[in-house]
Design a protein around this motif. Structure first.
Motif, PDB file in Angstrom:
ATOM      1  N   LEU A 102      -4.663 -55.298  21.329  1.00 25.49           N
ATOM      2  CA  LEU A 102      -4.079 -55.169  22.669  1.00 25.49           C
ATOM      3  C   LEU A 102      -2.580 -55.439  22.647  1.00 25.49           C
ATOM      4  O   LEU A 102      -1.773 -54.655  23.152  1.00 25.49           O
ATOM      5  N   MET A 103      -2.216 -56.565  22.026  1.00 24.06           N
ATOM      6  CA  MET A 103      -0.794 -56.958  21.954  1.00 24.06           C
ATOM      7  C   MET A 103      -0.017 -55.931  21.126  1.00 24.06           C
ATOM      8  O   MET A 103       1.060 -55.491  21.508  1.00 24.06           O
TER       9      MET A 103
ATOM     10  N   GLY B  90      -3.822 -59.499  28.113  1.00 24.30           N
ATOM     11  CA  GLY B  90      -3.213 -58.305  28.700  1.00 24.30           C
ATOM     12  C   GLY B  90      -1.978 -58.672  29.512  1.00 24.30           C
ATOM     13  O   GLY B  90      -0.935 -58.019  29.419  1.00 24.30           O
TER      14      GLY B  90
ATOM     15  N   PHE C 232      -0.185 -61.464  29.199  1.00 23.21           N
ATOM     16  CA  PHE C 232       0.858 -61.988  28.304  1.00 23.21           C
ATOM     17  C   PHE C 232       1.598 -60.835  27.621  1.00 23.21           C
ATOM     18  O   PHE C 232       2.817 -60.877  27.487  1.00 23.21           O
ATOM     19  N   SER C 233       0.846 -59.825  27.189  1.00 26.61           N
ATOM     20  CA  SER C 233       1.518 -58.705  26.520  1.00 26.61           C
ATOM     21  C   SER C 233       2.369 -57.927  27.532  1.00 26.61           C
ATOM     22  O   SER C 233       3.448 -57.443  27.190  1.00 26.61           O
ATOM     23  N   ALA C 234       1.911 -57.855  28.784  1.00 24.86           N
ATOM     24  CA  ALA C 234       2.730 -57.216  29.825  1.00 24.86           C
ATOM     25  C   ALA C 234       4.021 -57.999  30.012  1.00 24.86           C
ATOM     26  O   ALA C 234       5.108 -57.429  30.141  1.00 24.86           O
TER      27      ALA C 234
ATOM     28  N   ILE D 108       5.558 -59.874  27.786  1.00 26.39           N
ATOM     29  CA  ILE D 108       6.444 -59.647  26.628  1.00 26.39           C
ATOM     30  C   ILE D 108       7.112 -58.277  26.756  1.00 26.39           C
ATOM     31  O   ILE D 108       8.326 -58.144  26.571  1.00 26.39           O
ATOM     32  N   LEU D 109       6.311 -57.286  27.103  1.00 22.59           N
ATOM     33  CA  LEU D 109       6.837 -55.918  27.231  1.00 22.59           C
ATOM     34  C   LEU D 109       7.933 -55.861  28.297  1.00 22.59           C
ATOM     35  O   LEU D 109       9.009 -55.307  28.073  1.00 22.59           O
TER      36      LEU D 109
ATOM     37  N   VAL E 264      11.085 -58.060  27.024  1.00 26.61           N
ATOM     38  CA  VAL E 264      11.850 -57.491  25.914  1.00 26.61           C
ATOM     39  C   VAL E 264      12.531 -56.190  26.361  1.00 26.61           C
ATOM     40  O   VAL E 264      13.623 -55.868  25.924  1.00 26.61           O
TER      41      VAL E 264
END
Lengths: 129, 297
Positions: A107-108, B35, B37-39, B41-42, B45
């Motif tokens: 996912l990441m 999900g 957390f990745s949002a 980061i996206l 960044v």
């Protein structure tokens, strides 16, 4: 009202496979309680350290992020390993977590991968806007 | 019909059913927060600018201590049951619940502060200049602008910030909650009394200044619509807060029905506390990562 169930089958025993007397005897629970208090103290210290690091100027952003995440990971490892009893669990749970880690990395990874694939220009009806 | 394997392990899994269930649930929770957390980061960044120092570190630190303490008390409540000490269980469980509501109370206060704190963007630079001087004087205006510019600068950002786009930060008279230009216009208000925030390193608020809304290009409280930062901040922390609330309600149920369960099925009760505890530790675990990522970095 208090009942003495210290020798009854408890949750740890029910989760199976361990030597009941070893892991859930009153002595073992007393030892575990000491461990819980120590881990609590470690977590408090870790939080103080995290906040202290905020006030220390580190020139590299990468190192700043790495240190913050490292401290958080150590704290998380203590919570998962000791409080959630993951240091001594059944294989089935490790299997579930392994799958979770696999999909989480996917996912990441896929999300971050998409970052390098931006649309070059906006298209309206197939033509550049 | 009796629910099977509430105490004894299932032969094929080696676990009692609730334990297997909670771990499967937690696995799905990892993906949910993963999900987000990745949002985060996206978004971060990929952003040209990312605000810095918008949240209170002492408050966030306090809440971290509260959650850690509650993690210790909940595992102690389970250990108390294993030692047959129901009274101790009740004490530790009550402490855990108090921590949960304490955490939510502090978080609500944090939200309230954000919902009544406003940024104003002016229609042009000359107008902005006029109000900055009115608030901070000729001498202080440059410092304040510099401070506001810096709050958007992270060491890692390559972006530059246009100093002419700096906004005035402060409170509207009467502390309205999440108001907007549209709402003020609806209320037929054509001006606001605005108290700007103190200068950096000072606690003295400048005098309130009257600002006609015709001079204002944009007005926003610190709500999700304010910026990408607040959108992701509120999304993740509100979802986490809902988990705290849900967990606290379940723990309340355990506390208030403890006597009944202890008499009826002590082993099953201890297992329920372990399962509830696993969820609670997960909530703590999420916060352990949320705190440095959102408040500190």
């Amino acid at each position: 009202m208090s009942h003495d169930h210290s020798h009854s089958h408890g949750p740890g025993e029910a989760c199976g496979g361990h030597d009941h007397d070893d892991h859930h005897s009153p002595e073992a629970i007393h030892r575990a309680v000491k461990k819980y208090k120590m881990v609590g103290a470690v977590l408090f210290a870790g939080t103080v350290l995290t906040v202290a690091m905020y006030y220390v100027h580190i020139p590299s952003v990468a190192i700043t992020i790495a240190v913050a995440l490292l401290i958080a990971s150590v704290k998380a490892a203590f919570v998962a390993g000791v409080f959630m009893h993951l240091s001594d669990e059944r294989k089935m749970i490790y299997g579930i977590l392994l799958c979770t880690v696999f999909f989480l990395i996917g996912l990441m990874g896929l999300t971050l991968w998409a970052m390098h694939d931006p649309p070059m220009q906006t298209l309206v009806g197939g033509k550049p806007a | 019909m009796e629910i099977p394997y509430t105490v004894k392990p299932r032969p094929d899994t080696g676990l009692y059913n609730a334990k297997l269930g909670i771990w499967l649930f937690l696995a799905s929770e990892v993906m949910l927060f993963g999900g987000l957390f990745s949002a985060y980061i996206l978004l971060r960044v990929g952003a040209d600018l990312w605000p810095h120092g918008m949240l209170s570190i002492p408050i966030g630190t306090f809440n971290t201590f509260v959650l850690i303490f509650s993690s210790v008390t909940i595992v102690m409540s389970w250990a108390s049951l294993k030692l047959g000490k129901l009274a101790d269980f009740k004490l530790y469980m009550a402490l855990t619940i108090a921590c949960a509501f304490g955490f939510l109370g502090v978080k609500s206060y944090e939200y309230y502060v954000k919902f009544t704190h406003y940024d104003l963007w002016f229609k042009d630079d000359a107008t902005a200049q006029k109000y900055f001087v009115a608030a901070y004087g000729e001498k202080g205006e440059a410092d304040v602008r510099k401070h506001f510019v810096e709050r958007f600068h992270l060491q890692n950002t390559k972006a530059t910030y246009d100093p002419h786009e700096v906004q005035l930060v402060g409170h509207i008279e009467g502390n309205p909650l999440c108001t907007t230009l549209k709402r003020l216009a609806k209320e037929k208000q054509d001006k606001i009394l605005f108290t700007p925030d103190p200068k950096f390193g000072s606690h003295d608020h400048p005098k309130a200044i009257e600002i006609p809304l015709s001079d204002v290009k944009r007005l926003s409280a610190y709500v999700p619509a304010h910026s990408t930062f607040f959108a992701i901040y509120f999304t993740i922390t509100a979802l986490h807060g809902l988990h705290v609330l849900g967990g606290a309600l379940v723990l309340c149920y355990f506390l208030f029905t403890a006597d009944k369960w202890w008499k009826k099925a002590p082993e099953q009760f201890a297992n329920r506390i372990e399962v509830g505890g696993l969820f609670w530790h997960f909530v703590d675990l999420v916060w352990i990562f949320l705190f440095p990522i959102i408040y500190l970095l």
